[in-house]
Structure formats: structure tokens, C-alpha cells
Design an enzyme around this catalytic site. Sequence first.
Site: not given
Ligand code: KIV
Length: 273
Positions: A49-50, A88, A118, A120, A187
Site C-alpha cells: 500500500d506504499s 497488501d 498481507k 498489518e 518493520e
Molecule cells: O506497503 C509496503 O510497501 C510495505 C512494505 C514496505 C513492507 O508494507
Amino acid sequence: MSVHAELKRVTIPEIKATKGPGKLVMLTAYTKPMAQQLDPHCDILLVGDSLGMVVYGMESTLAVTLDMMINHTKAVVRGAKHACVILDMPFGSYQESHAQAYRNCARALAESGAQGVKLEGGIEMADTIKFVTDRGIPVMGHIGLMPTHVNAMGGFKAQGKEEEAMKKWIGVAQAVEAAGAFSMVIEGTVEPVARAITEAVKIPTIGIGASPACDGQVLVTEDILGLFSDFTPKFAKRYANLGELVSKAASEYSQEVRAGTFPAAEHCFGVKK
Ligand code: KIV
């Protein structure tokens, strides 16, 4: 895990079984062309989600939607033949209830073609992770610094520096493992904490800003390629400066267009070289 193995997609059970320092290579990818370049070198491509910050210029990841994640993941799946693709789950798409988590994770996998998601979260997310993994959705956990908790944490701050914190994070990691996660991202923590967590769980840990004491590493691809200039985390080594190359190419093109020398004859339709 060898990157030169025959070109078949890495599976979730293969990742789960990959324990040992430096074993797993993960990078972020948001588009098909980038996925094609990274795929032969990675075990896992994470559609993080970055992308909200890196691609869309948002200030945090909070406004990223599930539709955005699904669309980018579809593109990455089209470009990746070898790596396992993980989507994510964005902020607010799984925290409300087990039913919401299952519905959105199932939609994410069904529509995008990713192999896992993924999530969190620590102990408070363990029962949700259990609920969705029990129903066939592979989950990669994400503990330590959690970017979707940026407001609650008061910024992007390293986690687990003190002895007390170390015990806490080991407990968190064990809860995520017991809930059924097949691996977990750690992280923003210090080496002793990353090492203790990695030794305390049987599933592979994947570090980002968490020292080499993890079973694998992940970085944001644009950070290591010099393509994201808003800020560069100090743990992200820069392997190339593509930003400079892009700027140079655009500058040469613009000069040729303005000088009336572009396109040269060989670049026109219907002209044989
Ligand atoms: O959103 C993302 O890119 C991430 C990674 C940096 C682990 O969660």
C-alpha cells in the site's frame, strides 16, 4: 531459495518452509513492466500500500483503497511468472470484523490473482488472521512499525528499542504465527529484537529497516532505484539512480523536439531503415 530455479511460481508452502538468514528476497512492485524486471530475482513481489505515497504522492498510506490495490495487483500478476505475488490489504479493509476481513481478502485474491494477502497488526489482529487463514486465505503478517498506524504512533517511529519492548514484540510475533500466518514482515526495529523474534517463530521473518537478522528482506523498489525522491529511508541502499537517467532522457528528447530534429526519418511510420 534459488532465483535461478526453473520458472515456476513460488508457492506459499515453499515460502513458509524457507527459514534461515538471507533466504527470502522480496521487493515491492506496482506495475506490469516493473514486475517483469524484478520477477526473475525475487521470491515474492509485494504490491504494497506504499503505492499510495510512491505512485500517487499521498502523505501516508491511509487513503489507499481496495480497488487501487486490486488494479495494481492485477498488473503485477500479469508481469510476474515466477515470484509469489502478495497484495497488501489497505487501511480500513479488514479491521472492522471477521466478516469484513474475509469478504475483502477473498475479493482481493479472487479479482487480482495474488496468492496471498498481507495484514498489518499484532495481538489485536490475531483472531482475524486466524479467521481468514482457517478459511483458505494465506496471510503474511506485518508487525513492528506499521505504516497504517502512523497517527496512533505519532509518526513513522522505530519500534522495540528497549528490553520491555523486546518481550512485547516476541509475544506479538508468536501470536501472529499461532494465528496461522505463513510469514511476517518486521518493520523498523533493532537487530536484537529482530533476531529474538526470528528465533522465536518457525515461520520466516522478512525485515525492512530491521537488520540482517531476519530470514529475508523487503524494500520499496523505487527507493533502491532512485525513483522516489520525497524521502529516502536510511536503511534503503540505492543500487541505481534511475531518476537521473529519466530526467536526462526527457531533457534530450525535449531539446530535439524544440530544435525540430525529432523525429529522425528512421523513427517515422512507413520509412524503411
Ligand atoms: O506497503 C509496503 O510497501 C510495505 C512494505 C514496505 C513492507 O508494507
